[in-house]
Design a protein around this motif. Structure first.
Motif, mmCIF file in Angstrom:
data_model
loop_
_atom_site.group_PDB
_atom_site.id
_atom_site.type_symbol
_atom_site.label_atom_id
_atom_site.label_comp_id
_atom_site.label_asym_id
_atom_site.label_seq_id
_atom_site.Cartn_x
_atom_site.Cartn_y
_atom_site.Cartn_z
ATOM 1 N N GLU A 15 13.043 2.206 56.712
ATOM 2 C CA GLU A 15 13.232 1.428 55.088
ATOM 3 C C GLU A 15 11.534 1.478 54.608
ATOM 4 O O GLU A 15 10.504 1.077 55.392
ATOM 5 C CB GLU A 15 13.498 -0.166 55.581
ATOM 6 C CG GLU A 15 13.715 -0.908 54.221
ATOM 7 C CD GLU A 15 14.412 -2.115 54.601
ATOM 8 O OE1 GLU A 15 14.462 -2.652 55.755
ATOM 9 O OE2 GLU A 15 14.906 -2.726 53.469
ATOM 10 N N GLY A 16 11.307 1.712 53.536
ATOM 11 C CA GLY A 16 10.199 1.727 52.959
ATOM 12 C C GLY A 16 9.478 3.129 52.778
ATOM 13 O O GLY A 16 8.553 3.361 51.895
ATOM 14 N N ALA A 17 9.973 3.873 53.719
ATOM 15 C CA ALA A 17 9.566 5.202 53.468
ATOM 16 C C ALA A 17 10.273 6.236 52.363
ATOM 17 O O ALA A 17 11.165 5.938 51.725
ATOM 18 C CB ALA A 17 9.927 6.109 54.736
ATOM 19 N N SER A 18 9.399 7.302 51.978
ATOM 20 C CA SER A 18 10.168 8.247 50.971
ATOM 21 C C SER A 18 11.137 9.116 51.686
ATOM 22 O O SER A 18 11.503 9.160 52.768
ATOM 23 C CB SER A 18 9.114 9.035 50.324
ATOM 24 O OG SER A 18 8.571 9.886 51.582
ATOM 25 N N LEU A 19 12.014 9.548 50.607
ATOM 26 C CA LEU A 19 13.190 10.315 51.103
ATOM 27 C C LEU A 19 13.398 11.327 50.170
ATOM 28 O O LEU A 19 13.016 11.477 48.872
ATOM 29 C CB LEU A 19 14.419 9.321 50.760
ATOM 30 C CG LEU A 19 15.958 9.930 50.816
ATOM 31 C CD1 LEU A 19 15.945 10.226 52.411
ATOM 32 C CD2 LEU A 19 17.071 9.002 50.254
ATOM 33 N N GLU A 20 13.783 12.620 50.852
ATOM 34 C CA GLU A 20 14.148 13.981 50.265
ATOM 35 C C GLU A 20 15.377 14.205 50.785
ATOM 36 O O GLU A 20 15.232 14.634 51.818
ATOM 37 C CB GLU A 20 12.942 14.657 50.042
ATOM 38 C CG GLU A 20 13.440 16.027 49.104
ATOM 39 C CD GLU A 20 12.167 16.963 48.611
ATOM 40 O OE1 GLU A 20 11.367 16.917 49.569
ATOM 41 O OE2 GLU A 20 12.190 17.516 47.673
ATOM 42 N N VAL A 81 12.669 3.921 50.191
ATOM 43 C CA VAL A 81 14.180 3.519 50.376
ATOM 44 C C VAL A 81 14.427 2.186 50.830
ATOM 45 O O VAL A 81 13.518 1.462 51.623
ATOM 46 C CB VAL A 81 14.698 4.412 51.445
ATOM 47 C CG1 VAL A 81 14.895 5.880 50.955
ATOM 48 C CG2 VAL A 81 14.051 4.314 52.705
ATOM 49 N N HIS A 82 15.602 1.606 50.651
ATOM 50 C CA HIS A 82 15.782 0.192 50.886
ATOM 51 C C HIS A 82 17.018 0.328 51.964
ATOM 52 O O HIS A 82 17.816 1.368 52.027
ATOM 53 C CB HIS A 82 16.400 -0.585 49.727
ATOM 54 C CG HIS A 82 16.501 -2.046 49.775
ATOM 55 N ND1 HIS A 82 17.829 -2.378 49.840
ATOM 56 C CD2 HIS A 82 15.659 -3.222 49.920
ATOM 57 C CE1 HIS A 82 17.761 -3.665 49.971
ATOM 58 N NE2 HIS A 82 16.513 -4.133 49.911
ATOM 59 N N TRP A 83 17.129 -0.583 52.856
ATOM 60 C CA TRP A 83 18.466 -0.539 53.584
ATOM 61 C C TRP A 83 19.785 -0.291 52.860
ATOM 62 O O TRP A 83 20.814 0.195 53.617
ATOM 63 C CB TRP A 83 18.545 -2.091 54.267
ATOM 64 C CG TRP A 83 18.935 -3.156 53.796
ATOM 65 C CD1 TRP A 83 17.785 -4.219 53.005
ATOM 66 C CD2 TRP A 83 20.180 -3.777 53.232
ATOM 67 N NE1 TRP A 83 18.578 -5.107 52.231
ATOM 68 C CE2 TRP A 83 19.818 -4.861 52.524
ATOM 69 C CE3 TRP A 83 21.579 -3.191 53.478
ATOM 70 C CZ2 TRP A 83 20.995 -5.507 51.895
ATOM 71 C CZ3 TRP A 83 22.380 -3.926 52.823
ATOM 72 C CH2 TRP A 83 22.371 -5.017 51.964
ATOM 73 N N SER A 84 19.935 -0.886 51.676
ATOM 74 C CA SER A 84 21.227 -0.711 51.156
ATOM 75 C C SER A 84 21.676 0.616 50.428
ATOM 76 O O SER A 84 22.434 1.020 50.038
ATOM 77 C CB SER A 84 21.213 -1.579 49.745
ATOM 78 O OG SER A 84 19.999 -1.342 48.734
ATOM 79 N N ASP A 85 20.427 1.633 50.738
ATOM 80 C CA ASP A 85 20.587 3.056 50.275
ATOM 81 C C ASP A 85 21.513 3.828 51.518
ATOM 82 O O ASP A 85 21.756 5.085 51.246
ATOM 83 C CB ASP A 85 19.251 3.654 50.171
ATOM 84 C CG ASP A 85 18.429 3.168 48.813
ATOM 85 O OD1 ASP A 85 17.158 2.917 48.875
ATOM 86 O OD2 ASP A 85 19.103 2.911 47.850
ATOM 87 N N ARG A 107 24.473 12.341 55.346
ATOM 88 C CA ARG A 107 24.763 10.953 55.608
ATOM 89 C C ARG A 107 23.226 10.291 56.057
ATOM 90 O O ARG A 107 22.367 10.661 56.652
ATOM 91 C CB ARG A 107 25.375 10.757 56.958
ATOM 92 C CG ARG A 107 25.716 9.273 57.228
ATOM 93 C CD ARG A 107 26.919 9.037 58.406
ATOM 94 N NE ARG A 107 26.779 9.729 59.328
ATOM 95 C CZ ARG A 107 26.157 9.174 60.561
ATOM 96 N NH1 ARG A 107 25.932 7.969 60.486
ATOM 97 N NH2 ARG A 107 26.279 9.905 61.547
ATOM 98 N N LEU A 108 22.851 9.362 55.174
ATOM 99 C CA LEU A 108 21.438 8.652 55.274
ATOM 100 C C LEU A 108 21.499 7.395 56.040
ATOM 101 O O LEU A 108 22.467 6.396 55.681
ATOM 102 C CB LEU A 108 20.897 8.339 53.913
ATOM 103 C CG LEU A 108 19.665 7.607 53.827
ATOM 104 C CD1 LEU A 108 18.731 8.455 54.429
ATOM 105 C CD2 LEU A 108 19.215 7.384 52.565
ATOM 106 N N THR A 109 20.845 7.275 57.154
ATOM 107 C CA THR A 109 20.915 5.984 57.807
ATOM 108 C C THR A 109 19.333 5.567 57.666
ATOM 109 O O THR A 109 18.305 6.349 57.718
ATOM 110 C CB THR A 109 20.917 6.308 59.390
ATOM 111 O OG1 THR A 109 22.290 6.765 59.483
ATOM 112 C CG2 THR A 109 20.604 4.990 60.246
ATOM 113 N N ILE A 110 19.402 4.138 57.435
ATOM 114 C CA ILE A 110 18.013 3.634 57.210
ATOM 115 C C ILE A 110 17.657 2.758 58.550
ATOM 116 O O ILE A 110 18.377 1.970 58.854
ATOM 117 C CB ILE A 110 18.163 2.719 56.125
ATOM 118 C CG1 ILE A 110 18.588 3.450 54.680
ATOM 119 C CG2 ILE A 110 16.610 2.081 55.777
ATOM 120 C CD1 ILE A 110 17.416 4.492 54.442
ATOM 121 N N ILE A 111 16.412 2.733 59.105
ATOM 122 C CA ILE A 111 16.016 2.026 60.098
ATOM 123 C C ILE A 111 15.227 0.773 59.721
ATOM 124 O O ILE A 111 14.147 1.224 58.943
ATOM 125 C CB ILE A 111 15.590 2.721 61.613
ATOM 126 C CG1 ILE A 111 14.573 3.786 61.081
ATOM 127 C CG2 ILE A 111 16.744 3.505 62.143
ATOM 128 C CD1 ILE A 111 14.073 4.554 62.234
#
Lengths: 112, 112
Positions: A15-20, A81-85, A107-111
């Motif tokens: 959470e809080g990291a960037s995503l691509e 990213v947020h946990w809701s993503d 599939r995106l998992t947020i830790i």
């Protein structure tokens, strides 16, 4: 035949990291390109779309995507990213006919 | 505004029983309509699409059929369900080529 490739089946991001999220489409005339998000057990929601013009497209929920013709890519990005993503993300293309072709999804998992 | 309704949300049916899933769109006319199936852990497979009343295009030979008795109504049917028909069925519409789809909330079908 039209095809869309999403090479990453599953991605885990803090959470809080960037995503691509990566997406490659089959070469052809200028495509219509889309990104959709699906929460578990739900339908698909449109995040953003590209038809023409500016190759950097802004969408909902802070997402953006960049169309790169030279790489046949339309990668989805989010700076933080947020946990809701956490969800399944689908790239799709349409070459001006009646059908939309989807990738197999990431599939995106947020830790925390 | 346009809305799409899909029902039922969940369905458990025995093998060999008939199936009828309904999808309706409100607030638009002459939409393109689509039925997709999403098997567990897999992408979206286009089953049928329709560009007008009575016009049905089938993408995949299978145990299912579709009908469009009215402009904004799209029905997915089967005379005898198979175990392999289990999945998540999504209806979608678009006002025209390349304009992106709007999805219904889906029907979870379990054939037992």
């Amino acid at each position: 035949a039209q095809s869309v490739t999403q090479p990453d089946i599953h991605i885990t991001v803090s959470e809080g990291a960037s995503l691509e999220l990566r997406c490659n489409y089959s070469y052809g005339a200028t495509p219509y390109l889309f990104w959709y998000v699906q929460s578990p057990g739900q339908g698909l929601q449109l995040l953003l779309k590209y038809f023409s013009g500016d190759t950097l497209v802004q969408g909902i929920k802070g997402f953006e995507a960049e169309f790169k013709r030279s790489q046949s890519s339309f990668n989805l990005r989010k700076p933080s990213v947020h946990w809701s993503d956490a969800a399944e993300y689908f790239c799709a293309e349409n070459f001006g006919n009646e059908k939309l072709t989807f990738g197999t999804g990431t599939r995106l998992t947020i830790i925390p | 505004s346009q809305t799409i309704h899909q029902w039922p949300a969940t369905l458990v049916q025995p093998v060999g029983s008939p199936l009828s899933l309904e999808c309706t769109v409100e607030g638009t006319s002459n939409p393109n309509l689509y039925w997709y199936r999403q098997a567990a852990g897999r992408g979206l497979q286009l089953l049928f699409y329709s560009v007008g009343i009575g016009q049905i295009s089938s993408e995949v030979p299978q145990n299912l059929s579709a009908s469009r008795p009215q402009d904004r109504q799209f029905i997915l049917s089967s005379k005898k369900l198979l175990l392999s028909d289990s999945g998540f069925y999504l209806c979608a519409w678009t006002p025209g080529q390349g304009l992106g789809y709007t999805f219904g909330s889906g029907t979870r079908l379990t054939v037992v």
